[in-house]
Design a protein around this motif. Structure first.
Motif, PDB file in Angstrom:
ATOM      1  N   PHE A 199       0.799  -1.233   0.000  1.00 28.16           N
ATOM      2  CA  PHE A 199       0.000   0.000   0.000  1.00 28.16           C
ATOM      3  C   PHE A 199       0.832   1.284   0.000  1.00 28.16           C
ATOM      4  O   PHE A 199       0.332   2.344  -0.334  1.00 28.16           O
ATOM      5  CB  PHE A 199      -0.925   0.026   1.223  1.00 28.16           C
ATOM      6  N   PHE A 200       2.085   1.160   0.458  1.00 28.51           N
ATOM      7  CA  PHE A 200       2.882   2.373   0.644  1.00 28.51           C
ATOM      8  C   PHE A 200       4.238   2.214  -0.034  1.00 28.51           C
ATOM      9  O   PHE A 200       4.856   1.154   0.058  1.00 28.51           O
ATOM     10  CB  PHE A 200       3.084   2.650   2.139  1.00 28.51           C
ATOM     11  N   THR A 201       4.694   3.275  -0.652  1.00 24.08           N
ATOM     12  CA  THR A 201       6.009   3.267  -1.273  1.00 24.08           C
ATOM     13  C   THR A 201       6.906   4.206  -0.486  1.00 24.08           C
ATOM     14  O   THR A 201       6.595   5.390  -0.326  1.00 24.08           O
ATOM     15  CB  THR A 201       5.910   3.731  -2.741  1.00 24.08           C
ATOM     16  N   ARG A 202       8.005   3.636  -0.016  1.00 28.46           N
ATOM     17  CA  ARG A 202       8.881   4.410   0.852  1.00 28.46           C
ATOM     18  C   ARG A 202       9.947   5.128   0.037  1.00 28.46           C
ATOM     19  O   ARG A 202      10.536   4.542  -0.872  1.00 28.46           O
ATOM     20  CB  ARG A 202       9.540   3.450   1.850  1.00 28.46           C
ATOM     21  N   ALA A 203      10.209   6.371   0.392  1.00 36.96           N
ATOM     22  CA  ALA A 203      11.318   7.106  -0.207  1.00 36.96           C
ATOM     23  C   ALA A 203      12.496   7.086   0.785  1.00 36.96           C
ATOM     24  O   ALA A 203      12.434   6.438   1.814  1.00 36.96           O
ATOM     25  CB  ALA A 203      10.892   8.528  -0.523  1.00 36.96           C
ATOM     26  N   HIS A 220      -6.244   0.109   1.130  1.00 37.24           N
ATOM     27  CA  HIS A 220      -5.339  -0.172   2.250  1.00 37.24           C
ATOM     28  C   HIS A 220      -5.960  -1.151   3.249  1.00 37.24           C
ATOM     29  O   HIS A 220      -5.942  -0.908   4.459  1.00 37.24           O
ATOM     30  CB  HIS A 220      -4.995   1.129   2.993  1.00 37.24           C
ATOM     31  N   ALA A 221      -6.481  -2.270   2.770  1.00 39.26           N
ATOM     32  CA  ALA A 221      -7.210  -3.162   3.660  1.00 39.26           C
ATOM     33  C   ALA A 221      -6.966  -4.621   3.341  1.00 39.26           C
ATOM     34  O   ALA A 221      -6.728  -4.995   2.183  1.00 39.26           O
ATOM     35  CB  ALA A 221      -8.709  -2.861   3.560  1.00 39.26           C
ATOM     36  N   LEU A 222      -7.038  -5.416   4.414  1.00 43.46           N
ATOM     37  CA  LEU A 222      -6.990  -6.872   4.315  1.00 43.46           C
ATOM     38  C   LEU A 222      -8.319  -7.376   4.875  1.00 43.46           C
ATOM     39  O   LEU A 222      -8.649  -7.083   6.030  1.00 43.46           O
ATOM     40  CB  LEU A 222      -5.843  -7.437   5.148  1.00 43.46           C
ATOM     41  N   ILE A 223      -9.065  -8.120   4.092  1.00 41.95           N
ATOM     42  CA  ILE A 223     -10.415  -8.514   4.468  1.00 41.95           C
ATOM     43  C   ILE A 223     -10.542 -10.032   4.412  1.00 41.95           C
ATOM     44  O   ILE A 223     -10.088 -10.654   3.440  1.00 41.95           O
ATOM     45  CB  ILE A 223     -11.431  -7.831   3.518  1.00 41.95           C
ATOM     46  N   GLY A 224     -11.181 -10.599   5.456  1.00 41.78           N
ATOM     47  CA  GLY A 224     -11.298 -12.050   5.561  1.00 41.78           C
ATOM     48  C   GLY A 224     -12.354 -12.651   4.645  1.00 41.78           C
ATOM     49  O   GLY A 224     -12.666 -12.105   3.584  1.00 41.78           O
ATOM     50  N   ASP A 225     -12.928 -13.762   5.097  1.00 35.32           N
ATOM     51  CA  ASP A 225     -13.937 -14.486   4.323  1.00 35.32           C
ATOM     52  C   ASP A 225     -15.341 -14.127   4.808  1.00 35.32           C
ATOM     53  O   ASP A 225     -15.543 -13.784   5.972  1.00 35.32           O
ATOM     54  CB  ASP A 225     -13.740 -15.996   4.503  1.00 35.32           C
ATOM     55  N   GLY A 236      -0.859   2.881   8.376  1.00 31.75           N
ATOM     56  CA  GLY A 236      -1.387   1.565   8.721  1.00 31.75           C
ATOM     57  C   GLY A 236      -2.436   1.108   7.715  1.00 31.75           C
ATOM     58  O   GLY A 236      -2.598   1.678   6.644  1.00 31.75           O
ATOM     59  N   ARG A 237      -3.154   0.063   8.119  1.00 28.90           N
ATOM     60  CA  ARG A 237      -4.155  -0.554   7.242  1.00 28.90           C
ATOM     61  C   ARG A 237      -5.461  -0.734   8.007  1.00 28.90           C
ATOM     62  O   ARG A 237      -5.553  -0.418   9.192  1.00 28.90           O
ATOM     63  CB  ARG A 237      -3.645  -1.929   6.795  1.00 28.90           C
ATOM     64  N   VAL A 238      -6.473  -1.258   7.323  1.00 22.22           N
ATOM     65  CA  VAL A 238      -7.662  -1.766   7.996  1.00 22.22           C
ATOM     66  C   VAL A 238      -7.622  -3.278   7.834  1.00 22.22           C
ATOM     67  O   VAL A 238      -7.503  -3.779   6.710  1.00 22.22           O
ATOM     68  CB  VAL A 238      -8.964  -1.212   7.382  1.00 22.22           C
ATOM     69  N   ASP A 246      -2.521  -0.809  12.868  1.00 19.06           N
ATOM     70  CA  ASP A 246      -3.689  -1.017  12.009  1.00 19.06           C
ATOM     71  C   ASP A 246      -4.986  -0.698  12.749  1.00 19.06           C
ATOM     72  O   ASP A 246      -5.031  -0.716  13.982  1.00 19.06           O
ATOM     73  CB  ASP A 246      -3.748  -2.482  11.560  1.00 19.06           C
ATOM     74  N   THR A 247      -6.030  -0.443  12.011  1.00 23.43           N
ATOM     75  CA  THR A 247      -7.388  -0.463  12.526  1.00 23.43           C
ATOM     76  C   THR A 247      -7.881  -1.902  12.327  1.00 23.43           C
ATOM     77  O   THR A 247      -7.727  -2.449  11.233  1.00 23.43           O
ATOM     78  CB  THR A 247      -8.280   0.516  11.737  1.00 23.43           C
ATOM     79  N   VAL A 248      -8.450  -2.497  13.386  1.00 18.59           N
ATOM     80  CA  VAL A 248      -8.759  -3.933  13.334  1.00 18.59           C
ATOM     81  C   VAL A 248     -10.219  -4.179  13.719  1.00 18.59           C
ATOM     82  O   VAL A 248     -10.695  -3.676  14.747  1.00 18.59           O
ATOM     83  CB  VAL A 248      -7.850  -4.716  14.306  1.00 18.59           C
TER      84      VAL A 248
END
Lengths: 341, 341, 341
Positions: A6-10, C175-180, C211-213, C234-236
């Motif tokens: 998601f992120f590209t670091r410089a 920016h997220a990872l989502i389950g089933d 961070g991510r969700v 992350d937000t979880v």
């Protein structure tokens, strides 16, 4: 480090570069070449991390941190672990924010108009601006340079947008003039009709809403927030305001510079906020009120009267915050008294 | 005048025409040919403006106004400046609303289906209806005449929509039957699953939501408002309701005619509102309640019991408004007493 | 029966089949072949309907019901009308939910990518997944099997989605990872920047949100709800959470398993909820708090302190619910006393 999906670091950046980027001052010029490859919080930072120390509550973490470079207030410099390269700033969090942005710059969108975007031939699109898939831009709309219009966003006819503006996915903007460096998050609604009608038992009669939404520079507007256009006068958002998610701003509301409106706050029609007003989450403000500059409205406050400049209010209905706290205590005592007669 | 980038003005109109359009009565038939080219508030109006005077608070402005034509209540006619052409109405704001609509009619969309819209071949689109870029219309959906479906809106399979309905940009409608002259603002969500499940520590179990959303005629629904479909019974919105932005209406809610729901109000599942209920901003109403016809719920009220027809309530939990005001005063006095023993 | 324009009914099912589908037990095996063609409430059910009886308040309806098959708790079996085929369950509503789903399974979308969808060639789409008209899927995004992406939804680059996930019309996910088995309703916003900045009168400075969700399995997220991504952490959202419409979840919030958040609730940044927390409608929770497992927050509560596991709180500011009720009564008495001196 941030998830590379998601992120590209410089970077990496030297301490000297970070001082310049952040506006902080290198405590020991001999450390100018110390290198940081990433940012990290105090407790996770290592020798190649940039961290910062601001909240005194975390002093222990600062004293134990392994961060190679750390931004701190000069008054805390003496407590730094040996070997840490210090960047001194009177506002460490702000300096950190700038440095972090250097490590993780906002993703550059590829300039140009996606083949599936629908841009009216009478719209004007500035150089370097990216219009993503499915976005729709109306006749007479004008976008400045280096803007980013995300997927499926809708910009109505005649809307004027400055430079370096980001319009999030699925946002809609109509009847609006927008400044430079404004960020409109996904799902925001700007410029639709205000809630204006002549009530009548035989059928409420809609009053045409003939104003606009005028947004200054450097404004952020959170996801799914709604800002109605004016009924004749304009709805106005001043420079540098930060507006969170799911906020409602009614028609003819005028908001000064640098105001902060936390999530789910609602401002009824024709109310005016001075500069630097802060509203906590879920604040409600009635219509036709004046909230003075620098006023602070506690989360959940229900504001039904004008608020003086600099005042802090809370409660429902909102009253000066100390009085509200005293009422809360008095009510508690009232019940205790009854319990132990 | 309204910004011509966003609004197209019609007219000019004579006083006689404006009388006919607004339902007002020309005070002096000799003035029938006075012409207005635009609308304006009392203090900005000139000899070619139509204005109105309704709120007694602005009497000074009325007496000093240069408006060529003004809509007023007959009881104020004697105070009009010399030379002003008067249109008399018992409801000046309502009459003005109609006249203003004549000057600024809703923009006519070009009938037809934009090339980038995706309309299922089994959908029916009435004559004069415009489907904008990127809109998606499902199989079996039916749209009446002279509707306007804005950019990127999504109409689900089987949805039935009457005549002269406007669906805003990026709104979604599914499982719904919608009357005539309904305006659905950008980002509205209609017809999705209600919040229905059998709670269970081993995993809440979803209950299929088998009802619909049924919306009457002449309803307005504000930006980003959500209306869930019924669970078996329908969710129903009566004729002539005005619903503001970010309102939440749960499944099986039934709302009578002409109700007014101000922004960020929430109504929990299976609650019923009679006709002409008014809810101020950020009102919350618990589920399975009955709110009587003509009831008024003050802004911020948290309603956890039935409300009688015609009653006015406020507070959290909501109680009759006078009692709430007395409690507010009593609490204030309780604290004062402690301060000055 | 449900409107066939919107719902497709499966079945009929025998009592034996319904027992198996619902996890209930057939009271009389001789009735295994009783057939139901549809579901219906107790008072509308006929000899070919499946109904259920759970709420004791409706005992009269149960005793008078003509339902051919009914799911009931064993303790009520003796009260059933003669001739009714009984399915016994300790959790009748839950069993009914499963049976109803068999009659009305979620509509199957046609697998494949609609011609007007814009799917980046570097995205991965699992077998049996349907991507509807106008949906946009970014580079590196990965969708599992049998997912359903509705019209004009936007999935950002790199987003990871499991199997059997439904993304509603016009929702956006980044920016997220989502389950089933997650259901994201129309207009939901997931993964946008959190409300993070260093406040400063010369201009608030944005802090990159890195961070991510992260969303578990079996989660439902209601229409127009917003969930910001973390600022670094992350937000979880834990497995099995049910989140209603127009809810706001700030950055770095961590929510346990099976929590229930009713509409228009807001949770400020960095707050943690244990498992099975229940928040009524319009609850507000301040930032950096810990809400213990099993805590219950009454509708409208304004939570500004930690809440112990299993505690129930209400009021603004929120306090233990019994104390809040006592305060409400005390305040009422205070006013009464003044009225009758």
């Amino acid at each position: 480090m941030a998830d590379p999906r998601f992120f590209t670091r410089a970077g990496p950046f030297t301490a000297a570069e970070l001082a310049a980027l952040s506006g902080a001052r290198l405590a020991d010029p001999a450390r100018a070449d110390t290198v940081a490859v990433d940012v990290a919080p105090l407790d996770a930072a290592g020798p190649q991390s940039l961290s910062f120390f601001d909240n005194p509550k975390y002093r222990d973490r600062f004293e134990a941190s392994r961060a190679g470079i750390c931004i701190v207030h000069p008054k805390h410099a003496a407590r730094a672990p040996a070997g840490m390269t210090l960047l001194l700033s009177a506002a460490p969090y702000k300096a950190y924010a700038r440095a972090a942005k250097a490590f993780y710059p906002p993703p550059a969108a590829t300039a140009g108009i996606a083949p599936s975007a629908i841009v009216d031939p009478r719209a004007r699109i500035g150089a370097g601006t990216a219009v993503a898939a499915g976005a729709v831009i109306g006749a007479g709309a004008s976008l400045g340079q280096r803007c980013r219009i995300d997927a499926n966003a809708v910009i109505g006819p005649g809307v004027q947008i400055g430079d370096d503006v980001a319009i999030g996915a699925l946002a809609s903007v109509s009847h609006a003039l927008i400044g430079d460096r404004v960020a409109i998050y996904p799902g925001v609604r700007i410029g639709q009709d205000g809630f204006g009608f002549a009530p009548d038992p035989s059928g409420h009669v809609k009053v045409p809403q003939l104003g606009r939404v005028v947004i200054g520079n450097d404004v952020e507007i959170g996801a799914n927030t709604t800002i109605d256009r004016g009924s004749g006068p304009d709805t106005v958002i001043g420079d540098g305001c930060w507006i969170d998610n799911l906020v409602m701003i009614g028609h003819n509301v005028v908001i000064g510079r640098g105001c902060i409106l936390v999530a789910q706050t609602g401002i009824s029609g024709s109310t005016t906020l001075g500069d630097y007003v802060v509203a906590g989450g879920q604040v409600g403000i009635a219509g036709h009120l004046t909230i003075g500059a620098g006023a602070r409205l506690a989360a959940g406050a229900g504001v039904i009267k004008d608020v003086a400049p600099g005042a802090t209010v809370g409660g429902y209905p909102a009253i000066p915050i100390r009085r509200w706290h005293r009422q809360t205590v008095a009510l508690e005592q009232l019940v205790r008294k009854k319990e132990r007669p």
